[in-house]
Design a protein around this motif. Structure first.
Motif, PDB file in Angstrom:
ATOM      1  N   ILE A  69      -8.896   3.415  48.349  1.00  0.00           N
ATOM      2  CA  ILE A  69      -7.832   2.796  47.344  1.00  0.00           C
ATOM      3  C   ILE A  69      -7.859   3.671  46.148  1.00  0.00           C
ATOM      4  O   ILE A  69      -7.175   3.330  45.086  1.00  0.00           O
ATOM      5  N   ASN A  80       1.707  10.302  45.753  1.00  0.00           N
ATOM      6  CA  ASN A  80       2.507   9.235  46.113  1.00  0.00           C
ATOM      7  C   ASN A  80       3.061   9.905  47.539  1.00  0.00           C
ATOM      8  O   ASN A  80       2.524  10.596  48.141  1.00  0.00           O
ATOM      9  N   ARG A  81       4.353   9.279  47.932  1.00  0.00           N
ATOM     10  CA  ARG A  81       4.676   9.491  49.217  1.00  0.00           C
ATOM     11  C   ARG A  81       5.754  10.587  49.657  1.00  0.00           C
ATOM     12  O   ARG A  81       6.656  10.553  48.606  1.00  0.00           O
ATOM     13  N   HIS A 106      -0.397  10.275  48.967  1.00  0.00           N
ATOM     14  CA  HIS A 106      -1.451  10.971  48.298  1.00  0.00           C
ATOM     15  C   HIS A 106      -1.825  12.203  48.980  1.00  0.00           C
ATOM     16  O   HIS A 106      -3.056  12.554  49.123  1.00  0.00           O
ATOM     17  N   HIS A 180      -5.348   8.679  39.514  1.00  0.00           N
ATOM     18  CA  HIS A 180      -5.150   7.222  40.069  1.00  0.00           C
ATOM     19  C   HIS A 180      -6.064   6.123  39.582  1.00  0.00           C
ATOM     20  O   HIS A 180      -6.449   5.459  40.057  1.00  0.00           O
ATOM     21  N   ASP A 252       4.820  -1.682  41.749  1.00  0.00           N
ATOM     22  CA  ASP A 252       4.197  -0.552  42.788  1.00  0.00           C
ATOM     23  C   ASP A 252       5.608   0.307  42.568  1.00  0.00           C
ATOM     24  O   ASP A 252       6.195   0.688  43.875  1.00  0.00           O
ATOM     25  N   GLN A 288       4.483   5.998  38.136  1.00  0.00           N
ATOM     26  CA  GLN A 288       4.356   5.023  38.884  1.00  0.00           C
ATOM     27  C   GLN A 288       3.239   3.847  38.299  1.00  0.00           C
ATOM     28  O   GLN A 288       2.230   3.923  37.784  1.00  0.00           O
ATOM     29  N   PHE A 294      -2.853  -3.987  46.469  1.00  0.00           N
ATOM     30  CA  PHE A 294      -3.480  -4.037  47.800  1.00  0.00           C
ATOM     31  C   PHE A 294      -4.979  -3.973  47.461  1.00  0.00           C
ATOM     32  O   PHE A 294      -5.675  -3.433  48.470  1.00  0.00           O
ATOM     33  N   GLU A 316       0.577   6.323  36.954  1.00  0.00           N
ATOM     34  CA  GLU A 316       0.465   7.577  37.391  1.00  0.00           C
ATOM     35  C   GLU A 316       1.769   8.448  37.207  1.00  0.00           C
ATOM     36  O   GLU A 316       2.573   8.132  37.754  1.00  0.00           O
TER      37      GLU A 316
END
Ligand code: BGC
Length: 351
Positions: A69, A80-81, A106, A180, A252, A288, A294, A316
């Motif tokens: 997490i 991030n993605r 990440h 984070h 998010d 972010q 989650f 973030e």
């Protein structure tokens, strides 16, 4: 004003240390060479009592082994993605771990937050600071270039924690690092952040699909529950029937906070209960907002606390998610030999 060094505990490669920086106002920030993580951040509340406002663990091994997490994490090389876990740079295609469905999150399973860093520098002055350094070889996590990455945490006399990144590679590569940390301004084990009020100085956010990959569209916050230009409680609109909130399971999302890349205030959060106000400054285009949707309370954190859903909120600062696959976004590419330099600060006061 001072830095105290102690043994934090055992990790797979040896003993991790804890570096506690303290300023004249009594604020302290504890960071570790395990992952270059931020472990504790004690900030004065409206009654002058110190509260630890970041979620974390008591043992360094938890940061190494169970921290999926990303509590307190230094994320690199890319935050991030990245959609489809692939990208093209200078005509060459690169493949990354698929650790979030078919996407990369990440930087995959071997993130910088799980590694032992070395201490490159320490400054025990009025603005105490600790610099961690990591060698990240060519094709580490799938990224080109041998990189030297440094992260400096500094605590200013006026209660700001500054996080400065300095990275350089011998080939063109991606650098898009972030921190984070999950903040809870009532203290790390004090329930949800739904009553915390947030302000984000952004007119737009990056629309994302059900896999949280941006479509490329920048959407106006006006008239939506995403609008934080004025302070709103996080819980006020988080359950609204709005597609982006459904996709994210809450907030998010990446806000367009700073297209001009000045150094400026991008967000604030305050808690009525503790009276603590946090102000975030950055020189990066995106941020972010992640409301801990989650978190499931399945990991044992500091003092045995289990952090449940929405008990911390992340700010973030970064380039927009999947920017490398969106030429219309500001690019997170750093040229060979040039330094990626960026600073984010989290400042605290009472109101
Ligand atoms: C992402 C979330 C993700 C979380 C993992 C955030 O930066 O935006 O989607 O679940 O990190 O802790």
């Amino acid at each position: 004003m001072s830095i105290t060094i102690s043994e934090f505990g055992k990790v797979s490669t040896g003993i991790a240390k804890l570096y506690v920086m303290k300023n004249q106002a009594g604020m302290t920030a504890a960071v570790s060479d395990m992952g270059a993580v931020l472990v504790n951040l004690y900030v004065p509340d409206k009654d002058g009592n110190m509260r630890d406002v970041v979620l974390g663990y008591d043992e360094p091994s938890s940061y190494e082994e169970i921290n999926s997490i990303y509590l307190g994490s230094t994320i690199g090389r890319n935050g991030n993605r990245i959609g489809g876990a692939r990208f093209t740079l200078n005509g060459a295609e690169y493949t990354l771990d698929q650790n979030d469905g078919r996407n990369n999150l990440h930087s995959g399973v071997n993130g910088y937050e799980k590694r032992m860093w070395k201490v490159a520098d320490m400054d025990d002055s009025d603005t105490p600071s600790v610099t961690f350094e990591l060698e990240s070889p060519h094709m580490d996590q799938g990224y080109p270039g041998n990189a030297t990455v440094k992260v400096t945490y500094a605590l200013t006399a006026d209660n700001k924690l500054s996080i400065h990144y300095d990275a350089v590679s011998d080939q063109d590569t991606i650098f898009n690092m972030t921190n984070h940390s999950y903040f809870n301004l009532n203290g790390a084990a004090s329930g949800t952040i739904l009553d915390h009020q947030v302000q984000i100085l952004a007119d737009k956010f990056t629309w994302a699909d059900e896999e949280s990959i941006p479509t490329g569209e920048l959407v106006d916050v006006e008239g939506t529950p995403m609008d934080f230009r004025e302070f709103h409680a996080i819980g006020e609109r988080i359950e609204e029937d709005y597609q982006a909130l459904k996709f994210g399971g809450g907030y998010d999302h990446n806000y367009v906070v700073n297209p001009g890349r000045e150094t400026k205030t991008v967000a604030r959060m305050k808690s009525p209960e503790s009276g603590i106000l946090m102000e975030v400054t950055s020189d990066l285009p995106g941020m972010q907002l992640y409301t801990g949707n989650f978190l499931e309370g399945d990991k044992v954190g500091k003092n045995g606390c289990r952090y449940g859903k929405r008990t911390g909120c992340c700010f973030e600062t970064q380039f927009h998610p999947d920017a490398i696959n969106h030429p219309e976004f500001e690019q997170p590419v750093c040229k060979a030999g040039e330094h990626y330099l960026t600073t984010t600060t989290y400042g605290f006061r009472v109101e």
